[in-house]
Design a protein around this motif. Structure first.
Motif, short mmCIF file in Angstrom:
data_model
loop_
_atom_site.label_atom_id
_atom_site.label_comp_id
_atom_site.label_asym_id
_atom_site.label_seq_id
_atom_site.Cartn_x
_atom_site.Cartn_y
_atom_site.Cartn_z
N ARG A 1 -0.47 -3.97 3.62
CA ARG A 1 0.96 -3.97 3.27
C ARG A 1 1.10 -3.57 1.80
NH1 ARG A 1 2.83 -8.67 0.60
NH2 ARG A 1 1.23 -10.27 0.32
N LYS A 2 2.28 -3.06 1.49
CA LYS A 2 2.53 -2.61 0.13
C LYS A 2 2.96 -3.79 -0.73
CE LYS A 2 4.86 1.03 -2.51
NZ LYS A 2 5.78 2.19 -2.45
N ILE A 3 2.31 -3.92 -1.88
CA ILE A 3 2.60 -5.02 -2.80
C ILE A 3 3.49 -4.50 -3.91
CG2 ILE A 3 1.63 -6.85 -4.21
CD1 ILE A 3 0.75 -6.94 -1.28
N ALA A 4 4.70 -5.04 -4.01
CA ALA A 4 5.63 -4.63 -5.05
C ALA A 4 5.23 -5.26 -6.38
CB ALA A 4 7.06 -5.02 -4.68
N PRO A 5 5.68 -4.68 -7.48
CA PRO A 5 5.31 -5.23 -8.79
C PRO A 5 5.72 -6.69 -8.97
CG PRO A 5 6.21 -3.03 -9.04
CD PRO A 5 6.42 -3.42 -7.61
N THR A 6 6.82 -7.09 -8.36
CA THR A 6 7.32 -8.46 -8.56
C THR A 6 6.93 -9.41 -7.44
OG1 THR A 6 9.41 -7.80 -7.49
CG2 THR A 6 9.29 -7.64 -9.89
N ASP A 7 6.24 -8.91 -6.39
CA ASP A 7 5.91 -9.78 -5.26
C ASP A 7 4.83 -10.79 -5.61
OD1 ASP A 7 7.79 -8.56 -3.73
OD2 ASP A 7 6.39 -7.28 -2.62
N GLU A 8 3.66 -10.29 -5.93
CA GLU A 8 2.53 -11.16 -6.23
C GLU A 8 1.75 -10.58 -7.40
OE1 GLU A 8 0.26 -12.78 -2.84
OE2 GLU A 8 1.51 -11.48 -1.62
#
Length: 636
Positions: A589-596
């Motif tokens: 899955r794509k990890i956004a800069p603010t996710d984790e």
């Protein structure tokens, strides 16, 4: 832990340093821009040494703001790194006296001699000398020069006073001359009358005494009995003197009177006392008080001139003043005086609360072992904290005392031995910090910078500025004239997109707090700072895999982080056995800069195989990957 292998080429561990060099070092204008990197903002022109006309803060801000707007229109996106031309790189010098050049050794010896003399004379604790009379006269002259009317009036008054003084002196001289002539005449008359009276009274008595002594001598010579012991010498002296003086009477009456007067005093005087011993004649000796013992002066808990730790402190002052001995000595005296006025020893015991614990704190060490101090200006986004810190002079002074106390406590933990670590690395984070509108904050910062530079020399091995915004260019130009070239040579700047990589150049990722791009977390359970982190660069528009081969049963744990993320991540276990099934550990899955920020996984391995991590970077930027792993025994 089993060996780690990659399907792709080996990790480019050294690549991070190259990237940082592109950001941190001075960027020449002719340097080409790579395809994968946006056009950087041009480096600012070198600041003048000493401008004749001072530039105001508003002028600096307007100029920098206009430049920034123009660059943002030319280069997109606008949130790219702010590249600032750097000073020459600073290399920390040795504190071992035997390794110093001869000139530096000589300067150290001269400084130690000056300090020893000052300690003997108690100059460190003595109050500062009052202003000299010459300085007062110069001040009066300056005042006269400023006001010509007052100067003319003062000159007229001085001329009048001088005339009055001269007249009074001439009158006094005349009076004294007239008095002296009259006194001399009267004195001569009185002396002549006294001489006549003395001659009339004394001459008959002297003749009688002289005749008596002569007859006594003749009778004693006629006697047959053994001669008696010779008469005392005083009698002979008297007779001789009398004969001499009587013969002088006939020639000069005045002189005879004086001589006879002396003879009578000697004859009528009592016999001389018996001789005394040396002990009786010795005069009592004055008790000589020994000089006071040299005073004891300590700085940061280190007594001056006591041991080799003192040499380390003296070298800090010498280096801060380019080995100018007198300047370094003056700096030491001013520092000791300031510490006394600021009551540093009492400040260490004061309690200023914990409101600013997140504003400044120490965390971990750099790659050379220096403690790292972080300053987070974003904490002042809290309005209550800002008001409680900067709204009044009293509150600003309280914050300054807390900051000095924090620094003093940190310094006491340093090792001042010649081979020890006696300086810090300081990281200043401008992320989400206030702009140019908060004058109270930046005025207080400027005061603190000047205070620290004057009284805490050579305690910064490196000063790293991260998440630098455009407006800091103006502020940096404004405070730069107040900093020495040696101080500026320790500065490193990085914009938001390169801050983490810049930190990793000086601090290992496992030592960097998670909020600054590293892997150090307060609630960390699986890993410690003893578990090294591997750095890997993911190229733009590429897919990279990391493999953890496994040959034993147990629990494999790992944690990964891509700085800035915006990358797809997945993990799976691939067995070595033929016909074995692949196990999905983490669905891609794509990890956004603010996710984790940091992702931790674990997998219990029951047979031979490998865990494969996949990273898919579809952006046009390089990405910094951090990861580490270790094997733990299975709990079953």
């Amino acid at each position: 832990m089993a060996e780690e292998q990659h399907q792709k080429p080996a990790p480019e561990v050294a690549a991070s340093s190259t990237v940082v060099e592109e950001v941190v070092e001075v960027i020449p204008p002719e340097k080409p821009i790579t395809e994968n990197e946006p056009a950087p903002a041009p480096a600012p022109e070198p600041e003048p040494e000493a401008p004749e006309k001072p530039v105001t803060f508003e002028e600096l801000v307007e100029g920098e703001k206009a430049t920034s707007i123009e660059e943002e229109e030319k280069t997109k996106p606008s949130e790219e790194v702010v590249k600032i031309a750097q000073s020459d790189s600073f290399k920390e010098e040795s504190y071992v006296v035997g390794e110093l050049p001869d000139l530096q050794k000589k300067a150290l010896d001269e400084l130690k001699q000056l300090i020893q003399d000052a300690l003997n004379k108690h100059e460190f604790t003595a109050p500062p000398p009052p202003p000299k009379e010459e300085e007062k006269k110069e001040e009066k002259k300056e005042e006269k020069e400023k006001s010509p009317v007052a100067a003319a009036a003062a000159a007229a008054e001085e001329s009048k006073t001088e005339e009055v003084k001269e007249e009074s002196k001439t009158e006094e001289v005349k009076e004294e001359a007239s008095k002296s002539e009259e006194e001399v005449v009267e004195a001569k008359k009185e002396e002549e009358e006294e001489e006549k009276e003395l001659v009339a009274l004394v001459t008959p008595k002297v003749e009688q005494e002289a005749s008596i002594t002569i007859e006594a001598k003749e009778e004693e010579e006629e006697k047959v009995t053994p001669p008696p012991p010779p008469p005392p010498p005083t009698v002979e002296v008297v007779a001789a003197v009398v004969e001499k003086e009587t013969s002088i009477v006939d020639e000069d009456g005045a002189k005879t009177v004086e001589a006879i007067k002396e003879t009578i005093v000697e004859v009528s005087a009592p016999p001389p006392p018996p001789p005394t011993t040396e002990t009786e004649t010795e005069e009592p000796k004055e008790e000589v008080t020994p000089p006071p013992a040299p005073e004891e002066v300590s700085i940061w808990g280190i007594p001056l001139l006591l041991d080799e730790r003192s040499d380390v402190i003296l070298l800090k002052f010498l280096r801060a003043r380019d080995y100018k001995v007198k300047d370094a000595f003056t700096m030491i005296k001013n520092t000791v005086r300031w510490r006394k006025e600021f009551e540093i020893d009492a400040l260490l015991e004061q309690d200023h609360g914990n409101d600013w614990d997140k504003v400044a704190f120490t965390h971990g060490y750099d790659k050379q072992g220096h403690p790292v101090c972080y300053n987070a200006f974003s904490e002042f986004q809290n309005k209550d904290l800002y008001q409680n810190t900067f709204s009044t002079d009293e509150k600003r002074q309280k914050f300054l005392k807390w900051r000095i106390q924090f620094l003093e406590k940190s310094i006491r933990k340093l090792d001042f031995s010649p081979t020890g670590i006696s300086s810090f690395v300081q990281v200043n984070d401008f992320k989400n910090s206030f702009g140019i509108g908060k004058r109270e904050l930046w005025q207080a910062s400027r005061l603190a910078v000047q205070l620290l530079q004057d009284n805490y020399p050579e305690f910064l091995a490196k000063q790293v500025f991260i998440n630098v915004p455009w407006w800091y260019l103006a502020y940096n130009r404004m405070i730069s004239p107040f900093l020495t070239q040696r101080t500026k040579s320790k500065f490193v700047f990085a914009g938001p997109s390169k801050s983490a990589e810049t930190l990793f150049k000086y601090i290992a990722p496992e030592q960097v707090p998670v909020q600054y791009g590293g892997l150090k977390r307060e609630d960390e359970q699986e890993f410690t700072i003893e578990d090294p982190v591997i750095e890997y660069t993911i190229k733009p528009s590429s897919k990279e895999t990391i493999e953890f081969p496994y040959t034993e049963t147990g629990l494999l744990v790992w944690e990964v982080r891509v700085v800035g993320w915006d990358v797809s991540y997945g993990a799976e276990f691939v067995p070595d056995e033929e016909g074995g099934y692949t196990v999905i550990v983490q669905k891609s899955r794509k990890i956004a800069p603010t996710d984790e920020t940091v992702i931790s996984n674990s997998f219990k391995v029951g047979g031979h195989g490998k865990v494969v991590l996949t990273f898919d970077n579809q952006t046009s930027k390089k990405k910094k990957l951090l990861y580490r792993s270790k094997t733990k025994p299975s709990s079953d």
